[in-house]
Design an enzyme around this catalytic site. Structure first.
Site, PDB file in Angstrom:
ATOM      1  N   HIS A  70      -7.514   5.464 -11.844  1.00 48.01           N
ATOM      2  CA  HIS A  70      -6.983   4.197 -12.384  1.00 48.01           C
ATOM      3  C   HIS A  70      -5.802   4.540 -13.291  1.00 48.01           C
ATOM      4  CE1 HIS A  70      -6.831   0.140 -13.666  1.00 48.01           C
ATOM      5  NE2 HIS A  70      -7.977   0.009 -14.313  1.00 48.01           N
ATOM      6  N   HIS A 130      -3.278   2.646  -2.816  1.00 43.66           N
ATOM      7  CA  HIS A 130      -3.765   1.608  -3.719  1.00 43.66           C
ATOM      8  C   HIS A 130      -4.810   0.780  -3.005  1.00 43.66           C
ATOM      9  CE1 HIS A 130      -3.743  -1.718  -6.566  1.00 43.66           C
ATOM     10  NE2 HIS A 130      -3.190  -0.869  -7.409  1.00 43.66           N
ATOM     11  N   ASP A 140       2.204   4.360 -10.671  1.00 46.46           N
ATOM     12  CA  ASP A 140       2.116   5.582 -11.466  1.00 46.46           C
ATOM     13  C   ASP A 140       3.046   6.684 -10.997  1.00 46.46           C
ATOM     14  OD1 ASP A 140       0.033   4.785 -13.246  1.00 46.46           O
ATOM     15  OD2 ASP A 140      -1.261   4.749 -11.493  1.00 46.46           O
TER      16      ASP A 140
HETATM   17  N1  CMC Z   1      -3.718  11.065  -0.864  1.00 49.21           N
HETATM   18  C1  CMC Z   1      -4.288  11.360   0.324  1.00 49.21           C
HETATM   19  N2  CMC Z   1      -5.115  10.543   0.999  1.00 49.21           N
HETATM   20  C2  CMC Z   1      -5.388   9.374   0.445  1.00 49.21           C
HETATM   21  C3  CMC Z   1      -4.850   8.976  -0.793  1.00 49.21           C
HETATM   22  C4  CMC Z   1      -3.977   9.877  -1.453  1.00 49.21           C
HETATM   23  N3  CMC Z   1      -3.435   9.565  -2.627  1.00 49.21           N
HETATM   24  N4  CMC Z   1      -5.295   7.744  -1.133  1.00 49.21           N
HETATM   25  C5  CMC Z   1      -6.107   7.374  -0.139  1.00 49.21           C
HETATM   26  N5  CMC Z   1      -6.165   8.349   0.813  1.00 49.21           N
HETATM   27  C6  CMC Z   1      -6.923   8.288   2.083  1.00 49.21           C
HETATM   28  C7  CMC Z   1      -8.411   8.465   1.811  1.00 49.21           C
HETATM   29  O1  CMC Z   1      -8.786   9.824   1.889  1.00 49.21           O
HETATM   30  C8  CMC Z   1      -9.015   7.629   2.909  1.00 49.21           C
HETATM   31  O2  CMC Z   1      -8.986   8.380   4.075  1.00 49.21           O
HETATM   32  P1  CMC Z   1     -10.134   8.177   5.214  1.00 49.21           P
HETATM   33  O3  CMC Z   1      -9.960   6.766   5.704  1.00 49.21           O
HETATM   34  O4  CMC Z   1      -9.787   9.209   6.232  1.00 49.21           O
HETATM   35  O5  CMC Z   1     -11.436   8.402   4.523  1.00 49.21           O
HETATM   36  C9  CMC Z   1      -8.037   6.465   3.071  1.00 49.21           C
HETATM   37  O6  CMC Z   1      -6.759   6.964   2.598  1.00 49.21           O
HETATM   38  C10 CMC Z   1      -8.402   5.234   2.280  1.00 49.21           C
HETATM   39  O7  CMC Z   1      -8.567   5.629   0.936  1.00 49.21           O
HETATM   40  P2  CMC Z   1      -9.686   5.065  -0.033  1.00 49.21           P
HETATM   41  O8  CMC Z   1     -10.017   6.098  -1.065  1.00 49.21           O
HETATM   42  O9  CMC Z   1     -10.816   4.505   0.769  1.00 49.21           O
HETATM   43  O10 CMC Z   1      -8.926   3.883  -0.680  1.00 49.21           O
HETATM   44  P3  CMC Z   1      -9.325   3.203  -2.000  1.00 49.21           P
HETATM   45  O11 CMC Z   1      -8.780   1.833  -1.911  1.00 49.21           O
HETATM   46  O12 CMC Z   1     -10.760   3.339  -2.299  1.00 49.21           O
HETATM   47  O13 CMC Z   1      -8.570   4.088  -3.106  1.00 49.21           O
HETATM   48  C11 CMC Z   1      -7.047   4.868  -4.681  1.00 49.21           C
HETATM   49  C12 CMC Z   1      -7.434   3.721  -3.747  1.00 49.21           C
HETATM   50  C13 CMC Z   1      -5.922   4.396  -5.590  1.00 49.21           C
HETATM   51  C14 CMC Z   1      -8.231   5.243  -5.592  1.00 49.21           C
HETATM   52  C15 CMC Z   1      -6.611   6.071  -3.853  1.00 49.21           C
HETATM   53  O14 CMC Z   1      -5.533   5.721  -3.020  1.00 49.21           O
HETATM   54  C16 CMC Z   1      -6.268   7.287  -4.700  1.00 49.21           C
HETATM   55  O15 CMC Z   1      -7.158   8.042  -5.090  1.00 49.21           O
HETATM   56  N6  CMC Z   1      -4.936   7.482  -5.029  1.00 49.21           N
HETATM   57  C17 CMC Z   1      -4.544   8.554  -5.885  1.00 49.21           C
HETATM   58  C18 CMC Z   1      -4.795   8.149  -7.324  1.00 49.21           C
HETATM   59  C19 CMC Z   1      -3.802   7.120  -7.810  1.00 49.21           C
HETATM   60  O16 CMC Z   1      -2.605   7.228  -7.604  1.00 49.21           O
HETATM   61  N7  CMC Z   1      -4.343   6.107  -8.517  1.00 49.21           N
HETATM   62  C20 CMC Z   1      -3.555   5.063  -9.105  1.00 49.21           C
HETATM   63  C21 CMC Z   1      -3.830   3.735  -8.514  1.00 49.21           C
HETATM   64  S1  CMC Z   1      -2.596   2.539  -8.961  1.00 49.21           S
HETATM   65  C22 CMC Z   1      -2.855   2.291 -10.609  1.00 49.21           C
HETATM   66  C23 CMC Z   1      -3.650   1.094 -10.906  1.00 49.21           C
HETATM   67  O17 CMC Z   1      -3.326  -0.006 -10.411  1.00 49.21           O
HETATM   68  O18 CMC Z   1      -4.606   1.274 -11.692  1.00 49.21           O
END
Ligand code: CMC
Length: 431
Positions: A267, A308, A366
Site C-alpha cells: 500500500h 494496482h 508510487d
Molecule cells: N510485478 C510483477 N507481477 C505482478 C505485479 C508486480 N508489481 N503486480 C501484480 N503482478 C501479477 C501477480 O503476480 C498476479 O499474477 P498471477 O495472475 O500470475 O498470479 C497478477 O499480476 C495479479 O496480481 P494480484 O496480486 O492478484 O493483484 P492485486 O490486485 O491483488 O495486487 C498490488 C495489487 C498493488 C498489491 C500488486 O500489483 C503489487 O504488489 N504491486 C507492487 C506493489 C505496489 O506498487 N503497490 C502500490 C499500489 S498503488 C498505491 C496505493 O494506491 O496504495
C-alpha cells in the site's frame, strides 16, 4: 434502484431469493445481498474484497479500466494542475469547491490549528531515535485523543468538525517532528504566514543555524503529491479507518489504525520500496534480469510501483507525477538523474513486455513519487509519512461520511475451515 434484480436459486433446497441490483452515478452496478442470509441462510465469500462494495460513498470515483480518478466529480489531473492541496481538502470535506470567502476562512482555521500540545512533543522522547517515523506516527496520532478529548463525541457534528480541522492542521507538524526526532535536530514550530505545504517543508528542513529557502517549483511538486494522494475511495487504509470507526472509536484512534494499514509495502510503503528496488537494480543494463525475475512465479520479487488492484490502465496520478519529476529535476539541474533514467527504462521495458501487457500492470502513483521526494531531499523512510499527511483528509472525510450515514458496526463473517466440535482432554491424557 431501478427495479433490476438478480435471482439466486439454492440448488440444495430449490429456495430462491430475488436480489435488487443497485446502480450508482457511475461504475459497475452492485447486487444488494442482504436477503441472501435472511432468506436463504447463505453468506458470500470474497477474500480481499475483490468483488465487494463495502459501502455507499459520494466522495471519490475511480474507473480503473479507463484510468480515471475523480474527487467529488472533478478529474485528478485538473485538480493537480489548477488547484491547491488546501482547496482539495475543502472540496473533499464539503463536496463543492469553495468561494473565495469560504477558502480564506477555511485556510485560516487550518492554519490556526497547526501547533500541537507541548506535552505531545515531549512524548516523542519516549521513542528510540532509530524508530521508523511511521512507527512514531501510529503512536503519536493515536495519542492525540489523550490531548484533545474536548472534541471526541463522534455523535456531535461540531466535535467531528473540530477533530477534522485538528487532524488536517496538525498532521504535518507531527510528521515533521517524527523526522526531526529521528535525525536528532530540534523540532521546528509552524509558521502560519506560509502556505500549508511550504510550512510543512520548512518544518522538515529548517535548522536553527540557517534560513529556510526552497524553490516554488519544489513546493508546487510537493503540493501536487499531496493532492494526488488525498483520497482513493475504499483502499486498505481507508477501509481500516471506516472499520475501526464503525465501532464508534474516536477519530484519532481510527486514523491511527489507518496509518498502520498504510505502512505496508503493498500500500503506502510502495514508494519507499520503489527507491530500494531502483537501488537494487543499480543500472539500466540490469533491467532485463529484474523484469525476468518479476515474471517468475517462483520468485517473490515484484516490480514495485507497478500494478494496482483497481487500475488496469495507466494510473492517472502517475502521469502527473512523471511530468512533475521532469520539472523538479530540471529545476535542480539534475536532468541526468540516474534513478529517473532507470525508472524510465524500466517503465519502457515493462510496459512493452507481454506479461505486463496481458496482466495490465502499469506504473502506479508510487513509481515516480519517490524520485521527486528524494530530489526534494526527503529521506526514503519519510515517503510513507508524506502519504499519511496527504491521506488524512481522505480518511477523515470518509470517516465522517460513515458516521453521518449511521452505518452499523463492520463485522464480516467467515467460512470456517477449522476443527469441528471436540471435548477438552486433560493434559495427562494427551498423547
Ligand atoms: N510485478 C510483477 N507481477 C505482478 C505485479 C508486480 N508489481 N503486480 C501484480 N503482478 C501479477 C501477480 O503476480 C498476479 O499474477 P498471477 O495472475 O500470475 O498470479 C497478477 O499480476 C495479479 O496480481 P494480484 O496480486 O492478484 O493483484 P492485486 O490486485 O491483488 O495486487 C498490488 C495489487 C498493488 C498489491 C500488486 O500489483 C503489487 O504488489 N504491486 C507492487 C506493489 C505496489 O506498487 N503497490 C502500490 C499500489 S498503488 C498505491 C496505493 O494506491 O496504495
Amino acid at each position: 434502484m431501478n427495479g433490476d434484480t438478480l435471482t439466486v436459486i439454492d440448488s440444495r433446497t430449490g429456495k430462491e431469493a430475488i436480489l435488487p441490483i443497485i446502480t450508482g452515478t457511475d461504475g459497475p452496478p452492485v447486487v444488494d445481498i442482504a436477503k441472501l442470509s435472511k432468506e436463504l441462510g447463505l453468506f458470500t465469500l470474497d477474500p480481499g474484497f475483490r468483488s465487494t462494495a463495502s459501502c455507499r460513498s459520494r466522495i471519490t470515483f475511480i474507473d480503473g479500466d479507463k484510468g480515471v480518478l475523480l474527487y467529488r466529480g472533478y478529474p485528478i489531473d485538473q485538480l493537480a494542475e489548477k488547484s491547491s492541496f488546501v482547496e482539495v481538502c475543502y472540496l473533499l470535506k464539503n463536496g463543492e469547491l469553495p468561494t473565495k470567502e469560504q477558502y480564506t476562512k477555511y485556510e485560516k482555521i487550518v492554519t490556526e490549528h497547526t501547533m500541537v500540545h507541548e506535552q505531545l512533543l515531549n512524548s516523542f522522547k519516549g521513542y528510540r531515535r532509530d524508530a521508523h517515523p511511521m512507527a512514531i506516527m501510529v503512536g503519536v496520532v493515536g495519542a492525540l485523543s489523550a490531548f484533545y478529548h474536548d472534541s471526541l463525541d463522534i455523535h456531535n457534528p461540531r466535535h467531528r468538525e473540530v477533530s477534522s480541522f485538528r487532524l488536517i492542521a496538525k498532521i504535518p507538524t507531527i510528521a515533521a517532528a517524527s523526522y526531526k526526532y529521528s535525525v536528532g535536530q530540534p523540532f521546528v514550530y509552524p509558521k502560519n504566514d506560509l502556505s500549508y505545504t511550504e510550512n510543512f517543508l520548512r518544518m522538515l528542513f529548517k535548522v536553527p543555524s540557517q534560513r529556510f529557502k526552497m524553490s516554488p517549483v519544489l513546493i508546487r511538486a510537493m503540493d501536487q503529491i499531496l493532492i494526488l494522494h488525498a483520497d482513493h475511495e475504499q483502499n486498505a487504509s481507508t477501509s481500516t479507518v471506516r472499520l475501526a470507526g464503525s465501532s464508534q472509536a474516536n477519530p484519532f484512534a481510527a486514523i491511527s489504525a489507518g496509518i498502520g494499514a498504510l505502512w505496508g509495502p503493498a500500500h503506502g510503503g510502495a514508494n519507499e520500496a520503489v527507491l530500494n528496488m531502483l537501488d537494487e537494480i543499480g543500472d539500466v543494463s540490469n533491467v532485463g534480469e529484474f523484469v525476468k525475475r518479476a515474471k517468475d512465479p517462483k520468485d517473490p520479487f515484484r516490480l514495485m510501483g507497478f500494478g494496482h488492484r483497481v487500475y488496469k490502465n495507466y494510473d492517472p496520478r502517475a502521469k502527473v507525477l512523471k511530468q512533475a519529476c521532469h520539472d523538479v529535476l530540471s529545476e535542480l539541474g539534475q536532468h541526468d538523474d540516474p534513478k529517473f533514467k532507470l525508472a524510465l527504462a524500466l517503465e519502457k521495458i515493462a510496459t512493452e513486455d507481454e506479461y505486463f501487457v496481458e496482466k495490465k500492470l502499469y506504473p502506479n502513483v508510487d513509481f515516480y513519487s519517490g524520485i521527486i521526494q528524494s530530489a526534494i531531499g526527503i529521506p526514503t523512510n519519510m515517503f510513507t509519512v508524506i502519504f499519511a499527511v496527504a491521506r488524512t483528509i481522505g480518511w477523515i472525510t470518509q470517516w465522517d461520511e460513515m458516521i453521518e450515514g449511521g452505518e452499523a458496526i463492520g463485522r464480516p463473517r467467515q467460512l470456517y475451515t477449522g476443527e469441528g466440535f471436540r471435548d477438552y482432554v486433560h493434559i495427562s491424557q494427551r498423547e
